[in-house]
Design a protein around this motif. Structure first.
Motif, PDB file in Angstrom:
ATOM      1  N   UNK A 179      14.505   4.086  -9.971  1.00 40.31           N
ATOM      2  CA  UNK A 179      14.171   2.666  -9.836  1.00 40.31           C
ATOM      3  C   UNK A 179      13.478   2.390  -8.506  1.00 40.31           C
ATOM      4  N   UNK A 180      13.958   3.034  -7.448  1.00 45.11           N
ATOM      5  CA  UNK A 180      13.329   2.871  -6.133  1.00 45.11           C
ATOM      6  C   UNK A 180      11.869   3.302  -6.190  1.00 45.11           C
ATOM      7  N   UNK A 181      11.620   4.437  -6.837  1.00 38.08           N
ATOM      8  CA  UNK A 181      10.250   4.944  -6.979  1.00 38.08           C
ATOM      9  C   UNK A 181       9.422   3.937  -7.781  1.00 38.08           C
ATOM     10  N   UNK A 182       9.973   3.471  -8.896  1.00 39.87           N
ATOM     11  CA  UNK A 182       9.267   2.521  -9.758  1.00 39.87           C
ATOM     12  C   UNK A 182       8.944   1.227  -9.023  1.00 39.87           C
ATOM     13  N   UNK A 183       9.856   0.780  -8.181  1.00 36.75           N
ATOM     14  CA  UNK A 183       9.657  -0.477  -7.455  1.00 36.75           C
ATOM     15  C   UNK A 183       8.601  -0.354  -6.354  1.00 36.75           C
ATOM     16  N   UNK A 184       8.146   0.881  -6.073  1.00 38.57           N
ATOM     17  CA  UNK A 184       7.069   1.078  -5.094  1.00 38.57           C
ATOM     18  C   UNK A 184       5.694   0.847  -5.723  1.00 38.57           C
ATOM     19  N   UNK A 185       5.636   0.858  -7.058  1.00 35.74           N
ATOM     20  CA  UNK A 185       4.374   0.626  -7.759  1.00 35.74           C
ATOM     21  C   UNK A 185       3.834  -0.753  -7.369  1.00 35.74           C
ATOM     22  N   UNK A 186       2.532  -0.839  -7.014  1.00 39.38           N
ATOM     23  CA  UNK A 186       1.991  -2.136  -6.537  1.00 39.38           C
ATOM     24  C   UNK A 186       2.219  -3.314  -7.487  1.00 39.38           C
ATOM     25  N   UNK A 187       2.008  -3.118  -8.786  1.00 43.51           N
ATOM     26  CA  UNK A 187       2.193  -4.220  -9.746  1.00 43.51           C
ATOM     27  C   UNK A 187       3.660  -4.632  -9.809  1.00 43.51           C
ATOM     28  N   UNK A 188       4.532  -3.643  -9.831  1.00 42.46           N
ATOM     29  CA  UNK A 188       5.973  -3.906  -9.884  1.00 42.46           C
ATOM     30  C   UNK A 188       6.415  -4.605  -8.602  1.00 42.46           C
ATOM     31  N   UNK A 189       5.874  -4.146  -7.480  1.00 44.24           N
ATOM     32  CA  UNK A 189       6.200  -4.728  -6.171  1.00 44.24           C
ATOM     33  C   UNK A 189       5.818  -6.209  -6.137  1.00 44.24           C
ATOM     34  N   UNK A 190       4.633  -6.518  -6.655  1.00 48.31           N
ATOM     35  CA  UNK A 190       4.165  -7.909  -6.702  1.00 48.31           C
ATOM     36  C   UNK A 190       5.102  -8.771  -7.539  1.00 48.31           C
ATOM     37  N   UNK A 191       5.455  -8.270  -8.718  1.00 50.29           N
ATOM     38  CA  UNK A 191       6.339  -9.016  -9.628  1.00 50.29           C
ATOM     39  C   UNK A 191       7.696  -9.251  -8.964  1.00 50.29           C
ATOM     40  N   UNK A 192       8.206  -8.201  -8.272  1.00 48.67           N
ATOM     41  CA  UNK A 192       9.494  -8.326  -7.574  1.00 48.67           C
ATOM     42  C   UNK A 192       9.399  -9.397  -6.490  1.00 48.67           C
ATOM     43  N   UNK A 193       8.278  -9.412  -5.746  1.00 54.00           N
ATOM     44  CA  UNK A 193       8.107 -10.409  -4.683  1.00 54.00           C
ATOM     45  C   UNK A 193       8.051 -11.826  -5.250  1.00 54.00           C
ATOM     46  N   UNK A 194       7.424 -11.966  -6.432  1.00 58.89           N
ATOM     47  CA  UNK A 194       7.398 -13.284  -7.104  1.00 58.89           C
ATOM     48  C   UNK A 194       8.821 -13.731  -7.427  1.00 58.89           C
ATOM     49  N   UNK A 195       9.604 -12.813  -8.006  1.00 55.05           N
ATOM     50  CA  UNK A 195      10.983 -13.150  -8.375  1.00 55.05           C
ATOM     51  C   UNK A 195      11.828 -13.462  -7.144  1.00 55.05           C
ATOM     52  N   UNK A 196      11.587 -12.744  -6.041  1.00 52.38           N
ATOM     53  CA  UNK A 196      12.304 -13.026  -4.787  1.00 52.38           C
ATOM     54  C   UNK A 196      11.965 -14.433  -4.293  1.00 52.38           C
ATOM     55  N   UNK A 197      10.671 -14.773  -4.318  1.00 56.49           N
ATOM     56  CA  UNK A 197      10.270 -16.084  -3.802  1.00 56.49           C
ATOM     57  C   UNK A 197      10.781 -17.218  -4.692  1.00 56.49           C
ATOM     58  N   UNK A 198      10.952 -16.949  -5.989  1.00 53.26           N
ATOM     59  CA  UNK A 198      11.509 -17.958  -6.897  1.00 53.26           C
ATOM     60  C   UNK A 198      13.024 -18.084  -6.737  1.00 53.26           C
ATOM     61  N   UNK A 199      13.629 -17.091  -6.059  1.00 53.76           N
ATOM     62  CA  UNK A 199      15.078 -17.087  -5.907  1.00 53.76           C
ATOM     63  C   UNK A 199      15.776 -16.462  -7.101  1.00 53.76           C
TER      64      UNK A 199
END
Length: 107
Positions: free
Chosen positions: A82-102
């Motif tokens: 999962x850590x490796x997968x979360x390094x993918x740029x598209x996945x990283x962007x989506x994660x950052x969106x979810x973080x900013x939404x709370x």
């Protein structure tokens, strides 16, 4: 599609990672400190960080998450993938969106 009971068992485990994480998230939204929410869920700090990474991938990229769950990896191996997968740029962007939404807990 034929689903073996073995994969159904794993699917059940999947739901638990995410369900526990969402439960803790819910308590934090209610104003409960993260450590207390973790205690209520009977999750240690180290388990929580492993769970958090796995649950985040489930929320960010369900297809990849399901593929990993099919492999029947241990929680530790699952976390690494999962850590490796979360390094993918598209996945990283989506994660950052979810973080900013709370939707996800900040690190």
């Amino acid at each position: 599609a034929v689903v073996s009971t073995q994969s159904t068992g794993k699917q059940q485990q999947t739901t638990n990672y995410e369900a526990v994480y969402r439960g803790i998230l819910q308590r934090v939204e209610e104003g409960v400190p993260v450590t207390r929410a973790m205690g209520e869920a009977h999750v240690s700090r180290s388990s929580f960080y492993r769970l958090k990474i796995i649950a985040e991938l489930a929320m960010v990229d369900r297809c990849l998450y399901d593929e990993l769950m099919e492999e029947g990896l241990s929680a530790g191996a699952m976390r690494e993938r999962c850590l490796i997968a979360l390094q993918d740029p598209a996945t990283k962007r989506k994660r950052e969106e979810l973080l900013s939404e709370g939707t996800l807990l900040k690190d």
